[in-house]
Design a protein around this motif. Structure first.
Motif, PDB file in Angstrom:
ATOM      1  N   UNK A   1       0.831  -1.202   0.000  1.00  0.00           N
ATOM      2  CA  UNK A   1       0.000   0.000   0.000  1.00  0.00           C
ATOM      3  C   UNK A   1       0.865   1.250   0.000  1.00  0.00           C
ATOM      4  N   UNK A   2       0.354   2.312  -0.656  1.00  0.00           N
ATOM      5  CA  UNK A   2       1.105   3.566  -0.659  1.00  0.00           C
ATOM      6  C   UNK A   2       0.705   4.350   0.574  1.00  0.00           C
ATOM      7  N   UNK A   3       1.674   4.811   1.297  1.00  0.00           N
ATOM      8  CA  UNK A   3       1.380   5.575   2.495  1.00  0.00           C
ATOM      9  C   UNK A   3       1.212   7.031   2.160  1.00  0.00           C
TER      10      UNK A   3
ATOM     11  N   UNK B   1       1.474   9.350   4.604  1.00  0.00           N
ATOM     12  CA  UNK B   1       2.258  10.130   5.553  1.00  0.00           C
ATOM     13  C   UNK B   1       3.665   9.570   5.656  1.00  0.00           C
TER      14      UNK B   1
ATOM     15  N   UNK C   1       5.896  10.061   8.824  1.00  0.00           N
ATOM     16  CA  UNK C   1       5.812   9.243  10.020  1.00  0.00           C
ATOM     17  C   UNK C   1       6.576   7.935   9.892  1.00  0.00           C
TER      18      UNK C   1
ATOM     19  N   UNK D   1       9.666   5.222   9.547  1.00  0.00           N
ATOM     20  CA  UNK D   1      10.824   5.042  10.426  1.00  0.00           C
ATOM     21  C   UNK D   1      12.001   5.888   9.953  1.00  0.00           C
TER      22      UNK D   1
ATOM     23  N   UNK E   1      11.521   9.625  10.639  1.00  0.00           N
ATOM     24  CA  UNK E   1      11.686   9.934  12.054  1.00  0.00           C
ATOM     25  C   UNK E   1      13.152   9.839  12.466  1.00  0.00           C
TER      26      UNK E   1
END
Lengths: 319, 115
Positions: free
Chosen positions: A3-5, A7, A10, A12, A15
């Motif tokens: 799946x394409x995120x 966000x 957010x 790893x 961050x």
């Protein structure tokens, strides 16, 4: 997974980059807020429980949490803990790998394993027990008493499980309701193909125990696994058509009694230096090596019964 | 020369298999929800093991042992996916958080925050 995120900030990596650049605090701050929430919930529950005791109200519920939140030592301890864990793992594996260098080379002739005991067995096992697979000759003849005890352990273990888990006939819920229906279509289709092959392979391992790696314990385990797969796929009632409690009792007790008789004969002739009446046969034939072949089959039956009994007792409280 | 080609094929197959298994292990710890983790682990069950065993088949050459290795591949390809299917079925049937974990794609954000 693909799946394409929406966000990416957010993720790893983002961050981690932010942490490197100093723009963000560590995600550990979440733990503190969770901790505060947990404390609140606990205080509320305590107050609810102690309402009718008319105790004086407790202190400010936030005070503990504030004190903990200011303890940055906790955060440092968590970081130090993970670093130390990794270091400890590396140190232990390095120690183990270093130890391996002291071991003799694989198959080296001067290794401590190759002493006169092994030599004696390898030289004489063929003519004394008639087995090509020396391991079977060892466990069923030279150390037959040990294997005899192991088989009794299996029997006693089954009895103990039966004492704990067997449900009486009258306490049983209705057969139709309590009986688990067979598995789904995919499992049944695969089981229809695999179960006969598993039985065949188990029997092959069983009767070839004195010629190739295998023997009673491994072959019995394979057959027991086949029985378990059959009952898991088609239901206990389907398995009971060829393996119900009566047949189970006959096989389980009969094989142990026969095995005991054979091993007593072995021990008696061996201890008194009498020649066994059973011929050893030609080395390498399938019908050879005297009593080892029947003993293998009996041990296999015992092991298969034990495995299936455990499964069936744990699942429905009966066989 | 042909020995080196064979060695190359074997090495590539086994390294690919190890890589797939490593990715599966990484995914096992990376994902949060049981079904996602199973999705990752299933790769090691099927593709990784098939690549490694194919490498071993090439390494042994045409012998009786390579036939046995082929049979192992067939057995594992039969057994692994079926057991994964059953496990996933149990997860769907018994998990209380199934609805919230398998919600629509639009409400992202959970994915990143709680980890």
């Amino acid at each position: 997974m693909s799946r394409i995120r929406n966000n990416y900030e957010n993720s790893f990596r983002a961050r981690f980059l932010r942490y490197i650049m100093g723009e963000d605090e560590l995600p550990e701050k979440n733990y503190m807020s969770d901790f505060r929430k947990q404390i609140d919930i606990e205080k509320e529950e305590d107050e609810k429980a102690t309402e009718h005791y008319l105790v004086p109200p407790l202190e400010d519920p936030m005070s503990d949490a504030k004190r903990y939140a200011e303890m940055s030592g906790l955060r440092w301890f968590r970081r130090l803990y993970s670093v130390m864990a990794v270091l400890l793992c590396i140190a232990i594996s390095a120690l183990l790998i270093y130890n391996v260098t002291f071991m003799p080379r694989f198959g080296a002739s001067d290794s401590p394993m190759n002493n006169e005991v092994t030599e004696r067995y390898l030289e004489k096992a063929g003519e004394e027990t008639g087995t090509v697979n020396v391991v079977t000759g060892l466990i069923l003849q030279y150390r037959g008493f040990d294997t005899f005890g192991e088989t009794h352990v299996l029997f006693i273990a089954t009895i103990a499980v039966m004492i704990l888990l067997k449900i009486k006939k009258k306490d049983k819920p209705e057969e139709a309701a309590g009986e688990p229906v067979g598995g789904d279509v995919i499992l049944r289709t695969i089981a229809r193909v695999l179960v006969p092959m598993i039985f065949l392979f188990g029997f092959y391992v069983l009767v070839n125990g004195h010629l190739s790696p295998g023997g009673g314990f491994s072959g019995g385990a394979v057959i027991g696994a086949g029985l378990i797969l059959h009952s898991a796929a088609f239901g206990f009632s389907a398995t009971a058509r060829f393996f119900d409690e009566k047949i189970y009792d006959i096989i389980k007790v009969g094989s142990l009694v026969l095995y005991s008789m054979l091993i007593i004969y072995y021990l008696f002739t061996g201890a008194n230096d009498i020649d066994s009446v059973v011929p050893l046969g030609k080395l390498g034939n399938i019908i050879s090596s005297g009593l080892i072949l029947p003993i293998n089959i009996l041990v296999g039956a015992e092991v298969a019964c034990t495995m299936y009994a455990f499964y069936s007792l744990f699942r429905k409280g009966g066989i | 020369m042909s020995g080196w080609i064979l060695f190359g094929i074997v090495a590539v197959l086994i390294i690919c298999g190890l890589a797939v298994t490593a990715i599966a292990a990484f995914g096992l710890f990376k994902f949060r929800y049981a079904l996602n983790r199973m999705h990752a682990a299933a790769m090691a069950d099927t593709l990784g093991i098939m690549l490694i065993l194919c490498g071993l088949i090439f390494a042994t050459g045409i012998r009786f042992e390579s036939l046995k290795l082929g049979l192992i591949i067939i057995l594992l390809w039969c057994a692994g996916p079926v057991s994964s299917h059953l496990l996933a079925g149990f997860e769907v049937a018994t998990s209380s958080k199934f609805q919230e974990n398998c919600a629509s794609d639009t409400d992202e954000g959970k994915d990143g925050k709680e980890e």
